[in-house]
Design a protein around this motif. Structure first.
Motif, PDB file in Angstrom:
ATOM      1  N   TRP A  89      -7.205   0.326  -2.371  1.00  0.00           N
ATOM      2  CA  TRP A  89      -6.615   0.186  -1.043  1.00  0.00           C
ATOM      3  C   TRP A  89      -7.573   0.717   0.015  1.00  0.00           C
ATOM      4  O   TRP A  89      -8.254   1.719  -0.205  1.00  0.00           O
ATOM      5  CB  TRP A  89      -5.327   0.992  -0.946  1.00  0.00           C
ATOM      6  CG  TRP A  89      -4.242   0.458  -1.818  1.00  0.00           C
ATOM      7  CD1 TRP A  89      -3.389  -0.561  -1.519  1.00  0.00           C
ATOM      8  CD2 TRP A  89      -3.881   0.921  -3.111  1.00  0.00           C
ATOM      9  NE1 TRP A  89      -2.528  -0.775  -2.562  1.00  0.00           N
ATOM     10  CE2 TRP A  89      -2.797   0.130  -3.561  1.00  0.00           C
ATOM     11  CE3 TRP A  89      -4.354   1.916  -3.958  1.00  0.00           C
ATOM     12  CZ2 TRP A  89      -2.195   0.292  -4.798  1.00  0.00           C
ATOM     13  CZ3 TRP A  89      -3.757   2.097  -5.187  1.00  0.00           C
ATOM     14  CH2 TRP A  89      -2.682   1.293  -5.597  1.00  0.00           C
ATOM     15  N   THR A 135       0.840  -1.202   0.000  1.00  0.00           N
ATOM     16  CA  THR A 135       0.000   0.000   0.000  1.00  0.00           C
ATOM     17  C   THR A 135       0.874   1.251   0.000  1.00  0.00           C
ATOM     18  O   THR A 135       1.818   1.330   0.792  1.00  0.00           O
ATOM     19  CB  THR A 135      -0.877   0.018   1.257  1.00  0.00           C
ATOM     20  OG1 THR A 135      -1.496  -1.256   1.387  1.00  0.00           O
ATOM     21  CG2 THR A 135      -1.935   1.103   1.172  1.00  0.00           C
ATOM     22  N   SER A 165      -4.461  -4.199   0.530  1.00  0.00           N
ATOM     23  CA  SER A 165      -4.186  -3.821  -0.848  1.00  0.00           C
ATOM     24  C   SER A 165      -4.886  -4.848  -1.734  1.00  0.00           C
ATOM     25  O   SER A 165      -4.776  -6.050  -1.496  1.00  0.00           O
ATOM     26  CB  SER A 165      -2.677  -3.847  -1.084  1.00  0.00           C
ATOM     27  OG  SER A 165      -2.397  -3.757  -2.456  1.00  0.00           O
TER      28      SER A 165
END
Lengths: 553, 334
Positions: A510, A133, A189
């Motif tokens: 995300w 992320t 993610s």
């Protein structure tokens, strides 16, 4: 080529080098690599595609030997100086020409050079987790966040539980997920739409498949034409075809033995509407087919409905009349009796044909004829056909005697007569009127050279009923293309690939949970499009909404 | 019976053409009003009282009852790109007229089909009738997805030309279907081709506006003020892409259905017949367009030009190739 094909940064040109910087010298390998890079770049592909489009145009402007050989002959006759020049640059064979082939082969080379590394990359991507992320999600194109203060936050919820909820939610909607933790907080993610790239690769690979299948199929197949008169048969051997075009790898073993008889040919013409009177409505060839040692099978061939038989597709492409003519020579012997196919010249089947009688004695005979299924008279007195069906059949013949020139061994067109070496004895300038016959009639030739009979094949028909008096012929196209199924398979794969590569969005999403120092939680949602993705904003908003609901509930 | 239906069809077609003319006029008036309503603010400071009053009146006419003239002006200036500056009466009237004309148009096609006893796209006249109808139909139904009414002038003008020329110059009486066309592939192949043409047509309209908009955004085209009321160039490019991609899929189906039919009818699936050549050229051009959209340096203006060239090839294929090139795709009665 490591980015998806439709990513803006997918394959841009390299930034031009600053002036004044000397570049390292490229060796042979370096140049090879340079040209390969150039060839496989998307810009080259676009330019080649445009070249291909432009290069295809001349093939529609000048007749092509592949689709219109007579047009080429005609063009040569009309433009004797221009035609050889055009021929030299292969403008009559555009699609097999050097330059056209060069373009599409380069294009396919470029395609292969693009697809191979991308396939490797995609296979790797399919086996790796979504990427870490980003620290600052707010920098992404699509971003939104909500803050839950301490009082709003149920006691059992914390960063870990909310992220777990997000993970489950994204997973359930088809995302691949991975959990990450950074200094700010926990995050999930997620990525979806791998099928977009898969479809894209399948589409491009399928194009290569189509090209290979077409190439090989053309090599192993064959096409042939045969004119079959009612009541006559055709045997599937090479010598029986009127014309035969084998592929490069053709062997006689590819011809399956069978026999086909044309029992009857039906033509139906419009009778109701006066505006369309006489227009064809239906053609049907009734045939019987035999495999070696087998029983005959009856079937039909129609215009849009070919017969699949003996490894062949048999098509009905044309039809016409084949008047049955008997010629007796000066000695009273039958020198000739056969149905001769006459080629239709117009929609009402005014037809022309040639009859050669090499066995006539004392001199060989030949006839050039017109056949009118329904004869009518023009104001000039000349005959013309006014309906394609047999209402008033008339055969007119110009007669010739002399040497047919068959012994010279030079092949002659069966549908045309070269009057060299022949004397016209009836019609034209001969001083004798042209022979005019109706079915069943006989006329004597001048100078005791014999007689001609236009035989009827329905002698028992009622007076004035000519409907079956002249046999018809069907012109059949016989094809064998073993690769056709493969082409279709690749085309279907290509379409499926195309659909998924155009309409499945590939995106990364995300969700991050940041625990605030004063208690409470900030939830961040961000999305990144990989390729065309007009629905990304909505998708991230929907994810955020659903997640917020599941967290609050 | 057939004759009666054919005459009904003609009545419906000519009525549709009359209503299209009205719709075209109203769409054009709407463009004029957009120009007036989108006077540049800096120009507004300089204009004299009289012309300001005119702006006020014009804008006031447009505005819905509860909104004042100034409100409209501001709205247009703030959100010129969202394309949803609804409430223009001219545009609403024009759109309603287009819908009415389209119903007449469809009725015309249906009557022609009833008169024929088969699908009404077997010759040049019928193909013009149906393809222009589908272009307008696609335009109308795309409104459920996006407000593209600013293309109204282009679409109604296009439909009018195609329908008018097709009816006046290529009209043929009802005739039976020749054996070569007696196939369900006629239904599929030709219909999908017209659908593809329609989407390419709408896409080309968007690309034209995009090119104008790009010029205006670069301050090289101050004259066409109505552009200020339309979406920005980038938004237009995205819309055009999404429309054209659908067209491309239909065109791919056209190509494949055509090959399958060619295999049934002529014994080969591909023979470089002139019409096949041009279908292929169009397909390759739009494939180039799709690739251009994904390549830096080719996005924007260049890809828009490609879309226009592609649609130009469609139009060429439909007119010049049909009329002047020799090939197997001869239209009966043309």
């Amino acid at each position: 080529m490591s980015r998806p094909f439709d990513h803006i940064d997918g394959s841009g040109p390299q930034a031009p080098p600053e002036p004044g910087i000397t570049q390292p010298k490229l060796g042979i390998l370096g140049y090879a690599r340079f040209f390969w890079r150039q060839l496989t770049s998307m810009r080259t592909a676009i330019v080649l595609l445009l070249f291909l489009a432009i290069a295809a145009i001349p093939g529609s402007m000048w007749p092509q030997r592949s689709s219109d050989p007579n047009g080429v002959i005609q063009f040569y006759a009309n433009n004797p100086t221009l035609a050889p020049v055009l021929d030299r640059i292969q403008l009559f064979d555009v699609y097999t020409s050097v330059w056209f082939s060069a373009i599409y082969l380069l294009l396919f080379l470029s395609l292969i050079g693009c697809v191979l590394p991308r396939t490797l990359h995609h296979v790797r991507a399919l086996r790796t987790k979504p990427p870490r992320t980003p620290i600052r999600l707010e920098r992404l194109a699509v971003f939104q966040s909500t803050t839950l203060t301490k009082s709003e936050l149920p006691a059992e919820l914390n960063a870990a539980t909310t992220i777990e909820a997000a993970r489950a939610q994204l997973r359930a909607s088809g995302y691949r997920v991975a959990l990450f933790e950074d200094a700010k907080g926990l995050s999930v993610s997620a990525e979806r739409g791998y099928l977009r790239e898969t479809g894209n690769l399948v589409f491009h690979t399928a194009l290569i498949g189509v090209l290979v299948a077409v190439g090989l199929g053309g090599g192993f197949g064959y096409t042939g034409q045969k004119v079959v008169v009612e009541g006559q048969s055709f045997v599937n051997i090479k010598g029986a075809y009127d014309s035969f075009t084998p592929g490069r790898f053709f062997t006689d073993a590819a011809l399956q033995p069978y026999r086909l008889t044309l029992d009857e040919f039906d033509a139906v013409y419009e009778e109701q509407s006066l505006r369309a009177y006489g227009q064809p409505i239906d053609y049907t060839a009734h045939v019987t087919t035999w495999l070696p040692g087998g029983k005959g099978t009856k079937s039909t061939i129609k215009v849009n409905d070919p017969l699949a038989f003996g490894g062949n597709q048999i098509y009905l492409l044309g039809n016409g009349y084949a008047p049955k003519v008997t010629v007796r020579d000066g000695k009273g012997n039958i020198a000739f009796t056969a149905s001769v196919p006459f080629l239709p010249q117009d929609a009402n089947l005014t037809s022309t044909g040639v009859i050669r009688v090499p066995d006539a004695l004392p001199e060989q005979l030949a006839f050039r004829g017109f056949f009118y299924p329904t004869a009518g008279q023009l104001s000039s007195g000349a005959l013309t056909s006014i309906h394609p069906d047999l209402r008033n059949p008339v055969l007119t013949l110009f007669a010739y005697s002399g040497d047919l020139g068959l012994d010279s061994g030079i092949p002659q067109n069966v549908y045309a007569l070269d009057p060299k070496g022949l004397t016209q004895i009836a019609g034209g300038d001969s001083g004798v009127a042209a022979i005019e016959l109706q079915p069943g009639q006989t006329v004597d030739l001048p100078d005791g050279l014999g007689s001609v009979t236009f035989d009827t094949v329905s002698p028992d028909a009622a007076e004035g009923d000519w409907s079956h008096s002249v046999p018809r012929f069907a012109s059949l196209d016989i094809h064998h293309d073993p690769a056709q199924g493969w082409v279709l398979l690749f085309v279907i794969l290509g379409v499926l690939g195309l659909l998924s590569s155009l309409f499945i969005p590939r995106r990364r999403v995300w969700v991050k949970a940041v625990e605030l120092p004063k208690g409470g939680l900030r939830l961040e949602y961000a999305g990144l499009a990989r390729g065309e993705d007009p629905g990304l904003d909505g998708a991230v908003a929907a994810i955020a909404e659903r997640h917020a609901l599941s967290v609050k509930a | 019976m057939s004759e009666t239906f054919a005459s009904y069809a003609l009545v419906a077609i000519y009525s549709a053409m009359a209503v299209y003319v009205l719709a075209f006029v109203f769409f054009t008036l709407d463009l004029a009003q957009r120009s007036a309503a989108n006077q540049k603010p800096k120009g507004e400071a300089k204009v004299d009282v009289a012309s300001r009053a005119t702006i006020g009146v014009v804008a006031g006419q447009n505005a819905t009852a509860e909104r004042g003239a100034v409100g409209v002006l501001e709205r247009d200036r703030i959100a010129p790109s969202d394309g949803r500056t609804g409430g223009r009466r001219m545009e609403r009237v024009a759109f309603a007229l287009t819908a009415l004309a389209w119903i007449l148009h469809v009725a015309g096609a249906l009557f022609r089909g009833l008169a024929d006893g088969h699908v009404p796209w077997s010759n040049m006249f019928e193909f013009s009738l149906v393809s222009s109808g589908i272009v307008v139909g696609v335009f109308l139904f795309l409104q459920f997805w996006q407000d593209l009414r600013f293309l109204g002038t282009y679409i109604t003008g296009f439909a009018l030309v195609v329908l008018g020329v097709g009816t006046v110059n290529f009209y043929v009486p009802v005739t039976p279907l020749p054996p070569a066309l007696q196939s369900y592939w006629l239904v599929i192949h030709v219909f999908v081709a017209t659908l593809g043409t329609a989407f390419f047509g709408v896409g080309a309209g968007l690309s034209i506006v995009q090119l104008l908009q790009t010029r205006r955004e670069a301050n090289r085209l101050a004259g066409l003020r109505f552009l200020g009321t339309m979406p920005g160039a980038e938004k237009l490019e995205n819309l055009a892409y999404r429309v054209i991609v659908v067209g491309f899929v239909f065109w791919t189906f056209t190509l494949i259905a055509g090959s399958i039919w060619a295999e049934r009818a002529w014994g080969r699936y591909w023979g470089w017949d002139t019409k096949e050549v041009w279908t292929f050229i169009i397909w390759v051009l739009f494939a180039g367009y799709i690739h251009a959209r994904a390549t830096r340096g080719w996005r924007g203006t260049r890809s828009a030009w490609l879309a226009l060239i592609g649609f130009g090839a469609v139009a060429f294929n439909y007119t010049i190739v049909n009329l002047f090139f020799k090939g197997l795709h001869v239209y009966s009665g043309l």
